[in-house]
Design a protein around this motif. Structure first.
Motif, PDB file in Angstrom:
ATOM      1  N   ALA A  54       3.031  -7.028   4.418  1.00  0.00           N
ATOM      2  CA  ALA A  54       3.232  -6.642   5.816  1.00  0.00           C
ATOM      3  C   ALA A  54       1.915  -6.068   6.324  1.00  0.00           C
ATOM      4  O   ALA A  54       1.540  -4.953   5.974  1.00  0.00           O
ATOM      5  N   GLY A  55       1.208  -6.836   7.129  1.00  0.00           N
ATOM      6  CA  GLY A  55      -0.101  -6.396   7.584  1.00  0.00           C
ATOM      7  C   GLY A  55      -1.102  -6.377   6.447  1.00  0.00           C
ATOM      8  O   GLY A  55      -0.913  -7.034   5.412  1.00  0.00           O
ATOM      9  N   HIS A 113      -2.221  -3.617   4.674  1.00  0.00           N
ATOM     10  CA  HIS A 113      -2.105  -2.589   3.647  1.00  0.00           C
ATOM     11  C   HIS A 113      -0.670  -2.115   3.430  1.00  0.00           C
ATOM     12  O   HIS A 113      -0.439  -0.948   3.132  1.00  0.00           O
ATOM     13  N   ALA A 114       0.299  -3.020   3.583  1.00  0.00           N
ATOM     14  CA  ALA A 114       1.691  -2.592   3.442  1.00  0.00           C
ATOM     15  C   ALA A 114       2.502  -3.641   2.695  1.00  0.00           C
ATOM     16  O   ALA A 114       2.135  -4.810   2.614  1.00  0.00           O
ATOM     17  N   LEU A 174       6.724  -4.828   2.371  1.00  0.00           N
ATOM     18  CA  LEU A 174       8.097  -4.697   2.830  1.00  0.00           C
ATOM     19  C   LEU A 174       9.012  -5.114   1.686  1.00  0.00           C
ATOM     20  O   LEU A 174       8.955  -6.251   1.220  1.00  0.00           O
ATOM     21  N   VAL A 205      -0.022   5.307  -1.525  1.00  0.00           N
ATOM     22  CA  VAL A 205       0.971   4.948  -0.513  1.00  0.00           C
ATOM     23  C   VAL A 205       1.015   6.076   0.511  1.00  0.00           C
ATOM     24  O   VAL A 205       1.395   7.203   0.198  1.00  0.00           O
ATOM     25  N   GLU A 218       2.725   6.086   3.588  1.00  0.00           N
ATOM     26  CA  GLU A 218       3.971   6.288   4.315  1.00  0.00           C
ATOM     27  C   GLU A 218       5.077   5.416   3.723  1.00  0.00           C
ATOM     28  O   GLU A 218       4.845   4.274   3.326  1.00  0.00           O
ATOM     29  N   LEU A 254       9.715   0.080   3.784  1.00  0.00           N
ATOM     30  CA  LEU A 254       8.326  -0.275   4.053  1.00  0.00           C
ATOM     31  C   LEU A 254       7.413   0.736   3.383  1.00  0.00           C
ATOM     32  O   LEU A 254       7.596   1.943   3.543  1.00  0.00           O
ATOM     33  N   ASP A 281       3.522   1.731   3.402  1.00  0.00           N
ATOM     34  CA  ASP A 281       2.330   1.501   4.206  1.00  0.00           C
ATOM     35  C   ASP A 281       1.162   2.335   3.688  1.00  0.00           C
ATOM     36  O   ASP A 281       1.348   3.336   3.007  1.00  0.00           O
ATOM     37  N   GLY A 282      -0.044   1.873   4.030  1.00  0.00           N
ATOM     38  CA  GLY A 282      -1.252   2.594   3.645  1.00  0.00           C
ATOM     39  C   GLY A 282      -1.662   2.380   2.213  1.00  0.00           C
ATOM     40  O   GLY A 282      -2.235   3.264   1.576  1.00  0.00           O
ATOM     41  N   GLU A 294      -4.091   1.133  -0.236  1.00  0.00           N
ATOM     42  CA  GLU A 294      -5.495   0.720  -0.209  1.00  0.00           C
ATOM     43  C   GLU A 294      -6.168   1.037  -1.537  1.00  0.00           C
ATOM     44  O   GLU A 294      -5.844   2.030  -2.189  1.00  0.00           O
ATOM     45  N   ARG A 340      -2.232  -3.137  -3.966  1.00  0.00           N
ATOM     46  CA  ARG A 340      -0.999  -3.662  -3.400  1.00  0.00           C
ATOM     47  C   ARG A 340      -0.382  -4.724  -4.305  1.00  0.00           C
ATOM     48  O   ARG A 340       0.842  -4.765  -4.495  1.00  0.00           O
TER      49      ARG A 340
END
Length: 258
Positions: A18-19, A21-22, A24, A52, A54, A63, A65-66, A68, A96
């Motif tokens: 998802a994007g 750096h995320a 799902l 991570v 969030e 989800l 997110d973040g 990296e 990831r």
């Protein structure tokens, strides 16, 4: 697949990029999503989920997110683009990639229903859809308040509007459909039902849920950006609705039994 008493391996999951750096994580149902979200929080609290930023739960998704890669000396290594697959792969594994592979092998302990502080919300059961809901439940309109208020609710996730929590707890026989024609404006503090969920509108907005009542004090902030946390009804929060006759007080916290 539901979490078992002795733990359940998270085989019924699908991990998608998802994007940039995320990830799902799609799960089979709400119970499994709740167990997966709880395990993520436990691992993050003990420092076992680095990188991570969030974690956002949904009805049947979570989800992350973040995510990296950060090399020594600072800076950032961009995550590689992941293909849509059950277990994402890449030529050069990134943080990831590695996390995506780990997620599908986790064994989840059952959700722990600990006694926690509960938000108690006084309400008046006089909504415009009260009679329709009563008919769907097969009871008289005067029986709806008791059936609803004696339920111990829990916020499964948040969405739709800031401060709107999706509360679970009603037995399946009390689930109701959304309205065929949504209203263009639902007042703040309206108590509503849709499918398996109960919710309270934090601000005036359009809505298609069945309205069965209203908060005694609609000015009580369900969402306050200056408060920590900003949402009164955050994921995992236990909630009890109290009929107006039981006390005209603003939302408070009390103990609910397991």
């Amino acid at each position: 697949m539901r979490p078992a008493d002795d733990g359940t391996q998270a085989r019924e999951v699908r991990v998608l990029p998802a994007g940039a750096h995320a990830l799902l994580v799609e799960l089979v149902d709400g119970d499994h999503a709740e167990a997966f979200h709880a395990e993520l929080l436990r691992r993050r609290d003990r420092g076992a989920l680095p990188g991570v930023r969030e974690i956002v739960p949904g009805a049947r998704t979570v989800l992350l997110d973040g995510i990296e890669d950060r090399p020594r000396g600072g800076g950032r290594v961009p995550s590689a683009r992941l293909p849509t697959a059950r277990v994402p792969t890449a030529q050069v594994p990134t943080a990831r990639d590695r996390l995506a592979r780990e997620l599908v092998s986790w064994t989840l302990p059952p959700p722990r229903r600990e006694v926690r502080d509960a938000v108690e919300i006084p309400v008046v059961y006089d909504g415009p859809d009260l009679a329709e809901v009563a008919a769907l439940w097969g009871v008289g309109a005067d029986e709806v308040p008791a059936l609803h208020s004696r339920t111990a609710f829990r916020v499964a996730f948040c969405g739709f509007a800031p401060g709107f929590g999706y509360l679970t707890g009603l037995p399946e026989r009390l689930h109701v459909p959304r309205r065929t024609t949504p209203r263009t404006r639902v007042p703040a503090g309206a108590l509503a039902l849709a499918g398996p969920y109960t919710g309270v509108y934090p601000r005036p907005s359009p809505g298609g849920w069945q309205l069965i009542g209203r908060m005694v004090d609609p000015a009580a902030a369900l969402w306050d950006p200056g408060r920590e946390p900003a949402a009164l009804l955050g994921p995992g929060t236990r909630v009890r609705f109290v009929t107006a006759e039981s006390g005209h007080v603003p939302p408070s916290r009390t103990e609910l039994p397991s």
